[in-house]
Design an enzyme around this catalytic site. Structure first.
Site: not given
Ligand SMILES: [Zn+2]
Length: 414
Positions: A278, A359
């Protein structure tokens, strides 16, 4: 029949056929891989869980297909079938001024559409989600939510729509630029007040108390330079057992929110990895980029509307006999999805690109294998398919599909 009406019907049918075709491909891909868990997941997901995901995915697709066909039929009834025109005539006969007439027509049609759509919402929640063990929503909660949403929509949208209709009616040649400014300010205002005033109407938010987890999260946020207004747990389990995490709000009003269901399944390492993802969105300014893109698309859309609103053929081709600002708004909102659907692959691609960037950031801040572990647990518990159709996915998926995402992260394990 006018040539424009025929073009409209063709556009409606083409968009319907494309969507049905993609859904069929997805159903086939999911069911044809139902008999074996893909190798990359075989250690953590049982055949039974894999088959549940396949059945859940195809059950949802089946309802979507019916809803697509039903929705296309409704658009025809509203437009060429004379539905919009009929509602307009009834309300015009009450002889209110243009803005009040506009408000009554717009909210009347929204209300009728919501009622027509209700069986699908009920079926999804109380049949499909129930059957696969995800639903925690009671009938009382459902009614409470509906009343609250309706009230909130009225409180927020009546002033907004009145303002827009007033600007449009005032007929300054640049009304669409003013409407654009109003829409953007309104959107920012709602994002700003959402965490503190709107979200708490629907859910309970309690500050995260687990000291060990708080410590880790705070240190991760400090490393990333993320200033937040608190870490909260939301009682998502009140409606569904699906889990999630997100950050909301703008500027100093940002909050980190974890669903209680997520904290039940993930261990502290995994929670940290999910949060790092996030924060990756924050680090790469994805929210800001999204707002700018949205602003550009809205401006282009309004410029197009400003042109269409002056074309009598626009109303007549869509079954409306009386040109008006509010009718232009309604017709525009019904017709644009038939064309904006061609932008969807590009928008989904951009969103997946952002997910890869987040990521990658998480893989640096925590460990790629920890994020994989967390994702696999979430795929398993949410019954996400592991075997999507590549074309369907390219079109619809805002997140890279499970196999692609896990492979991307696995390549980062050294
Ligand atoms: Zn995401």
């Amino acid at each position: 029949m006018e040539i424009l009406s025929i073009l409209f019907i063709v556009a409606l049918l083409v968009s319907l056929v494309i969507q049905l075709w993609l859904s069929n491909r997805q159903t086939k891909a999911v069911l044809s891989h139902r008999t074996a868990v893909p190798n990359a997941f075989a250690e953590h997901i049982t055949l039974e869980q894999h088959q549940k995901a396949a059945d859940y995915t195809s059950a949802k697709l089946a309802v979507n297909k019916i809803e697509l066909i039903y929705g296309a039929g409704l658009i025809l009834i509203w437009t060429l079938g004379g539905g919009l025109n009929w509602v307009d005539m009834q309300i015009r006969s009450l002889a209110y001024n243009e803005i009040i007439t506009g408000l009554l027509v717009i909210f009347g049609i929204m209300l009728i559409s919501a009622i027509i759509d209700l069986p699908f919402t009920l079926y999804r929640t109380f049949k499909i989600e129930q059957r696969f063990g995800f639903n925690r929503m009671t009938a009382i909660q459902f009614i409470k939510d509906m009343l609250l949403q309706t009230m909130l929509t009225l409180i927020l949208a009546v002033p907004l729509v009145s303002g827009i209709l007033w600007l449009m009616q005032d007929a300054s040649p640049l009304w669409w630029v003013y409407v654009w400014a109003v829409l953007l300010s309104f959107g920012l205002l709602v994002s700003w007040i959402f965490p503190t005033f709107i979200a708490p109407l629907f859910n309970k938010f309690t500050p995260l108390e687990n000291a060990e987890l708080r410590e880790r999260i705070t240190s991760l946020m400090d490393r990333c330079g993320f200033a937040s207004n608190g870490i909260f747990i939301m009682d998502g389990s009140k409606r569904s057992s699906h889990g999630n995490a997100y950050f909301t709000g703008l500027g100093k009003n940002k909050r980190i929110v974890f669903f209680d269901t997520l904290l039940d399944t993930l261990n502290p390492d995994e929670v940290e990895a999910v949060l790092a993802h996030e924060l990756g969105h924050f680090k790469h300014h994805h929210v800001r980029k999204g707002l700018i893109l949205n602003a550009v698309i809205t401006l282009l859309g309004l410029a197009l509307l400003a042109w269409l609103i002056k074309q009598d053929a626009f109303y007549h081709a869509l079954g409306v006999s009386h040109a008006s600002t509010y009718m232009a708004l309604i017709l525009f909102s019904m017709v644009t999805p038939l064309f904006s659907i061609y932008l969807q692959p590009a928008m989904s691609y951009l969103s997946r690109k952002h997910e890869f960037e987040a990521d990658d950031f998480a893989a640096q801040q925590s460990k790629p294998q920890t994020l994989i572990q967390a994702l696999v647990k979430l795929y398993r518990d949410n019954a996400n398919t592991l075997t999507p159709d590549p074309l369907y996915s390219a079109f619809h998926d805002s997140h890279p599909p499970a196999p692609v995402r896990v492979a991307h992260l696995s390549a980062k394990i050294n």
